[in-house]
Design a protein around this motif. Structure first.
Motif, PDB file in Angstrom:
ATOM      1  N   UNK A   1       0.856  -1.185   0.000  1.00  0.00           N
ATOM      2  CA  UNK A   1       0.000   0.000   0.000  1.00  0.00           C
ATOM      3  C   UNK A   1       0.894   1.238   0.000  1.00  0.00           C
ATOM      4  N   UNK A   2       0.276   2.410  -0.028  1.00  0.00           N
ATOM      5  CA  UNK A   2       1.046   3.642  -0.009  1.00  0.00           C
ATOM      6  C   UNK A   2       1.622   3.991   1.348  1.00  0.00           C
ATOM      7  N   UNK A   3       1.198   3.300   2.405  1.00  0.00           N
ATOM      8  CA  UNK A   3       1.704   3.554   3.751  1.00  0.00           C
ATOM      9  C   UNK A   3       2.874   2.623   4.036  1.00  0.00           C
ATOM     10  N   UNK A   4       4.018   3.179   4.429  1.00  0.00           N
ATOM     11  CA  UNK A   4       5.175   2.340   4.719  1.00  0.00           C
ATOM     12  C   UNK A   4       5.066   1.768   6.131  1.00  0.00           C
ATOM     13  N   UNK A   5       5.889   0.793   6.416  1.00  0.00           N
ATOM     14  CA  UNK A   5       5.929   0.169   7.738  1.00  0.00           C
ATOM     15  C   UNK A   5       6.373   1.201   8.777  1.00  0.00           C
ATOM     16  N   UNK A   6       5.659   1.250   9.900  1.00  0.00           N
ATOM     17  CA  UNK A   6       5.993   2.209  10.959  1.00  0.00           C
ATOM     18  C   UNK A   6       7.384   1.927  11.510  1.00  0.00           C
TER      19      UNK A   6
ATOM     20  N   UNK B   1       5.417   9.765   0.715  1.00  0.00           N
ATOM     21  CA  UNK B   1       5.390  11.217   0.537  1.00  0.00           C
ATOM     22  C   UNK B   1       4.027  11.834   0.833  1.00  0.00           C
ATOM     23  N   UNK B   2       3.023  11.002   1.110  1.00  0.00           N
ATOM     24  CA  UNK B   2       1.666  11.504   1.351  1.00  0.00           C
ATOM     25  C   UNK B   2       1.015  10.726   2.483  1.00  0.00           C
ATOM     26  N   UNK B   3       0.322  11.434   3.374  1.00  0.00           N
ATOM     27  CA  UNK B   3      -0.458  10.784   4.417  1.00  0.00           C
ATOM     28  C   UNK B   3       0.242  10.714   5.753  1.00  0.00           C
ATOM     29  N   UNK B   4      -0.510  10.366   6.810  1.00  0.00           N
ATOM     30  CA  UNK B   4       0.045  10.305   8.166  1.00  0.00           C
ATOM     31  C   UNK B   4       0.976   9.118   8.349  1.00  0.00           C
TER      32      UNK B   4
ATOM     33  N   UNK C   1      -1.953   4.957  17.750  1.00  0.00           N
ATOM     34  CA  UNK C   1      -1.573   6.369  17.803  1.00  0.00           C
ATOM     35  C   UNK C   1      -1.765   6.980  16.415  1.00  0.00           C
ATOM     36  N   UNK C   2      -3.032   7.111  15.960  1.00  0.00           N
ATOM     37  CA  UNK C   2      -3.311   7.488  14.575  1.00  0.00           C
ATOM     38  C   UNK C   2      -3.035   8.958  14.289  1.00  0.00           C
ATOM     39  N   UNK C   3      -2.693   9.227  13.018  1.00  0.00           N
ATOM     40  CA  UNK C   3      -2.551  10.591  12.541  1.00  0.00           C
ATOM     41  C   UNK C   3      -3.798  11.033  11.808  1.00  0.00           C
ATOM     42  N   UNK C   4      -3.742  12.198  11.188  1.00  0.00           N
ATOM     43  CA  UNK C   4      -4.885  12.757  10.478  1.00  0.00           C
ATOM     44  C   UNK C   4      -4.797  12.403   8.993  1.00  0.00           C
ATOM     45  N   UNK C   5      -5.920  11.917   8.441  1.00  0.00           N
ATOM     46  CA  UNK C   5      -5.964  11.573   7.028  1.00  0.00           C
ATOM     47  C   UNK C   5      -6.025  10.077   6.796  1.00  0.00           C
TER      48      UNK C   5
ATOM     49  N   UNK D   1       6.450  -0.639  17.067  1.00  0.00           N
ATOM     50  CA  UNK D   1       6.231   0.520  16.224  1.00  0.00           C
ATOM     51  C   UNK D   1       6.368   1.805  16.989  1.00  0.00           C
ATOM     52  N   UNK D   2       6.875   2.834  16.287  1.00  0.00           N
ATOM     53  CA  UNK D   2       7.040   4.137  16.911  1.00  0.00           C
ATOM     54  C   UNK D   2       6.418   5.213  16.040  1.00  0.00           C
ATOM     55  N   UNK D   3       5.226   4.896  15.518  1.00  0.00           N
ATOM     56  CA  UNK D   3       4.590   5.797  14.579  1.00  0.00           C
ATOM     57  C   UNK D   3       4.299   7.166  15.171  1.00  0.00           C
ATOM     58  N   UNK D   4       4.377   8.178  14.306  1.00  0.00           N
ATOM     59  CA  UNK D   4       4.079   9.556  14.706  1.00  0.00           C
ATOM     60  C   UNK D   4       2.946  10.074  13.847  1.00  0.00           C
ATOM     61  N   UNK D   5       2.406  11.205  14.273  1.00  0.00           N
ATOM     62  CA  UNK D   5       1.364  11.842  13.500  1.00  0.00           C
ATOM     63  C   UNK D   5       1.949  12.727  12.418  1.00  0.00           C
TER      64      UNK D   5
END
Length: 307
Positions: free
Chosen positions: A32-37, A132-135, A141-145, A303-307
């Motif tokens: 998908x367009x989201x990379x691994x956190x 390059x696009x999206x949270x 710990x979700x971001x916006x979008x 995971x250490x995902x950020x917004x």
């Protein structure tokens, strides 16, 4: 009636190919367009098939009985059957047809960047992906979008084993065919999240460019031709070529949090170019390739995902 028997013959050739696991660079786009956190892993297996129109068409001109008969001769004269066999071997090396299987591991290297390794039927594959696009958060710990975009680059290399399991391998002592190829694949991926940060999966689509570099050769033994009043050995051929492929894809990621099913379809068009073959022959190849696949993926790690 002729078309019916042509269909049966094509089906038989395809069945023979599919009995052997294809050794082909994995060009299916399943991400998908989201990379691994960052700090998180993804691991999975993928099953699919490489269905390429050009090699199927070339191999359709060769019968297994003819291959068996030629392989048993002490010496062979260059004729239409040998010419068809060399075309079939090269076309198959350009785009191996058959079932595919791979397993892979991905790791979130840093925010918006992950890396991966894949092992596919003897082929080693390395890639990286930049979002390059999206949270960049996680379901906890979700971001916006809920739209994501990324670009990746993949490198794969493989060598002589490309045709080892094809039914034409009986001609190897005669034709001594070798091939080495390298593939560089660049997908641009957009995806829509299902749930926060792909908690329930995603739907993805995009375009993909692939460039193949191939070195091939024939060093025949016991193969002769008539040259005037003389009988001479057919000289070998060695050459390097490269060609681009242009594709589109759509895939899905369906599950919840840790386990997902990944169906996908990737389609390519390629003009393989013109290639020198034995006895001063040269042929051009082009065609479509369809790569359906389905896989199973597991996510793990904090995971250490950020917004």
């Amino acid at each position: 009636m002729h078309s019916y028997f042509t269909f049966l013959r094509s089906s038989f050739v395809l069945a023979l190919i599919c009995l052997a696991a294809s050794c082909t660079a994995p060009r299916a786009v399943i991400n998908s367009g989201k990379v691994t956190a960052p700090g998180q892993f993804k691991a999975g297996v993928n099953f699919g098939g490489n269905i390429a129109t050009e090699p199927i068409g070339q191999l359709d001109d060769i019968t297994k009985a003819a291959v068996d008969a030629i392989s048993k001769k002490d010496s062979v004269y260059f004729d239409d059957e040998i010419d068809a066999a060399t075309r079939g071997l090269l076309a198959y090396a350009l785009d191996p047809v058959g079932p595919t299987f791979d397993f892979y591991l991905r790791y979130g290297l840093m925010e918006r960047v992950d890396v991966g390794y894949k092992y596919a039927s003897g082929v080693h594959v390395f890639d990286t992906q930049l979002q390059f696009l999206g949270p960049t958060g996680t379901p906890e710990n979700p971001g916006l979008g809920d739209w994501y975009g990324s670009v990746g680059i993949q490198y794969a290399g493989q060598s002589s084993g490309i045709v080892d399991k094809l039914f034409l391998d009986k001609l190897q002592p005669l034709l001594q065919f070798t091939a080495k190829r390298r593939d560089v694949t660049v997908p641009i991926i957009f995806s829509k999240s299902l749930g926060p940060e792909e908690e329930k999966g995603s739907i993805a689509f995009g375009a993909v460019y692939n460039h193949t570099f191939i070195k091939y050769g024939f060093e025949p033994g016991r193969l002769y031709k008539e040259y005037g009043s003389e009988i001479v050995e057919v000289e070998g051929v060695t050459a390097k070529k490269s060609f681009p492929s242009y594709g589109l894809f759509v895939n899905a990621k369906l599950g919840f949090k840790y386990i997902y099913i990944l169906p996908a379809i990737t389609m390519y068009y390629q003009n393989y170019g013109k290639y020198e073959l034995l006895n001063n022959k040269a042929y051009s190849f082009s065609g479509m390739t369809f790569i359906p696949s389905i896989g199973l993926q597991a996510n793990f790690g904090g995971g250490r995902g950020r917004r």
